[in-house]
Scaffold this motif. Sequence first.
Motif, short mmCIF file in Angstrom:
data_model
loop_
_atom_site.label_atom_id
_atom_site.label_comp_id
_atom_site.label_asym_id
_atom_site.label_seq_id
_atom_site.Cartn_x
_atom_site.Cartn_y
_atom_site.Cartn_z
N ARG A 210 0.83 -1.21 0.00
CA ARG A 210 0.00 0.00 0.00
C ARG A 210 0.86 1.25 0.00
O ARG A 210 0.54 2.25 -0.64
CB ARG A 210 -0.97 -0.01 1.18
N ILE A 211 2.01 1.20 0.69
CA ILE A 211 2.91 2.36 0.70
C ILE A 211 3.57 2.52 -0.67
O ILE A 211 3.68 3.63 -1.20
CB ILE A 211 3.98 2.22 1.81
N LEU A 212 3.98 1.41 -1.27
CA LEU A 212 4.62 1.48 -2.57
C LEU A 212 3.66 2.05 -3.62
O LEU A 212 4.04 2.84 -4.48
CB LEU A 212 5.11 0.08 -3.01
N LYS A 213 2.42 1.65 -3.52
CA LYS A 213 1.40 2.11 -4.48
C LYS A 213 1.02 3.57 -4.23
O LYS A 213 0.71 4.32 -5.14
CB LYS A 213 0.13 1.26 -4.34
N GLU A 214 0.98 3.94 -2.94
CA GLU A 214 0.58 5.30 -2.58
C GLU A 214 1.59 5.86 -1.58
O GLU A 214 1.36 5.80 -0.37
CB GLU A 214 -0.83 5.29 -1.94
N PRO A 215 2.72 6.40 -2.09
CA PRO A 215 3.80 6.85 -1.19
C PRO A 215 3.34 7.89 -0.17
O PRO A 215 3.95 8.04 0.89
CB PRO A 215 4.83 7.44 -2.15
N SER A 216 2.24 8.58 -0.46
CA SER A 216 1.77 9.59 0.51
C SER A 216 1.36 8.93 1.82
O SER A 216 1.17 9.61 2.83
CB SER A 216 0.60 10.36 -0.08
N ARG A 220 1.59 8.73 7.39
CA ARG A 220 0.57 8.07 8.21
C ARG A 220 1.15 6.80 8.84
O ARG A 220 0.92 6.51 10.01
CB ARG A 220 -0.58 7.69 7.27
N PHE A 221 1.93 6.10 8.05
CA PHE A 221 2.54 4.86 8.52
C PHE A 221 3.50 5.15 9.67
O PHE A 221 3.47 4.51 10.70
CB PHE A 221 3.28 4.18 7.36
#
Length: 236
Positions: A210-216, A220-221
């Motif tokens: 999910r981070i790779l797909k949506e670096p924004s 939050r992470f």
Amino acid sequence: MRKLFDKLYNKDEDSFYEILEKNLKNNKRMFIVTSNPETFMISENDNKMQELLLDKNTILVPDGIGIVKAARMINYDVKERITGIDIANKLIELGNSLNKKIYFFGAKPEVIESLNNLISEKYPNLKIVGSKDGYVKDKDKVFDEIVELEPDIILVAMGIPLQEKLIYKHLNKFKKGIFVGVGGSFDVISGHKKRAPKIFIKLNLEWLYRILKEPSRIKRFYDSNVKFLFKVRKLK
Ligand code: UDP
């Protein structure tokens, strides 16, 4: 935070689905919160969130691997992840086989539209009594409409903590209904977004996908997961 770990559903996914089925059949009311480190961290500084999570009628399930690992680190025997999207899919399946009524609330208007089309085609016995996108201004008013429709399943997809607070605020007006906040699940079920490939899920790396797909998502992470880890270490 320990109180939240105490409440965490710790058995396997199938046993949880049996409870879902039983409650659906018996027209019970149920509020499920699928929790991840962000859920626990928000509740640290948010009284309303803490109150709804600790409410004896709220069922907390471990959605994120971070919660499962943290729980084990402090000696809680938590069996496995039970994710929001899997619960959503299961409820849709069960609702179809039991001829139940569902309401979808959340996500973008185009997502809700494709979701409606897809579900009514694939699950003809599940009655969609209504749906609304999650960007409508007066969300309380939508809930007043939902009460009138008496659905058996109410999925709210607006992200944490908005979806949980909204459900909790209106929950007592309902006599029955399985309520779940399902985050970005409508985006995936409708086909607008892809869920992580199976290998990522199997290796417990869905969060990384999910981070790779949506670096924004990285901030939050960090805000939730890294700080969460320090908190759990202190508990240990
Ligand atoms: N969303 C919404 N209303 C809002 C903000 C967000 O309906 O005011 C929707 C958004 O379109 C998306 C979902 O809420 O479908 C949140 O998805 P996200 O992937 O951030 O949730 P997560 O699964 O990470 O909790």
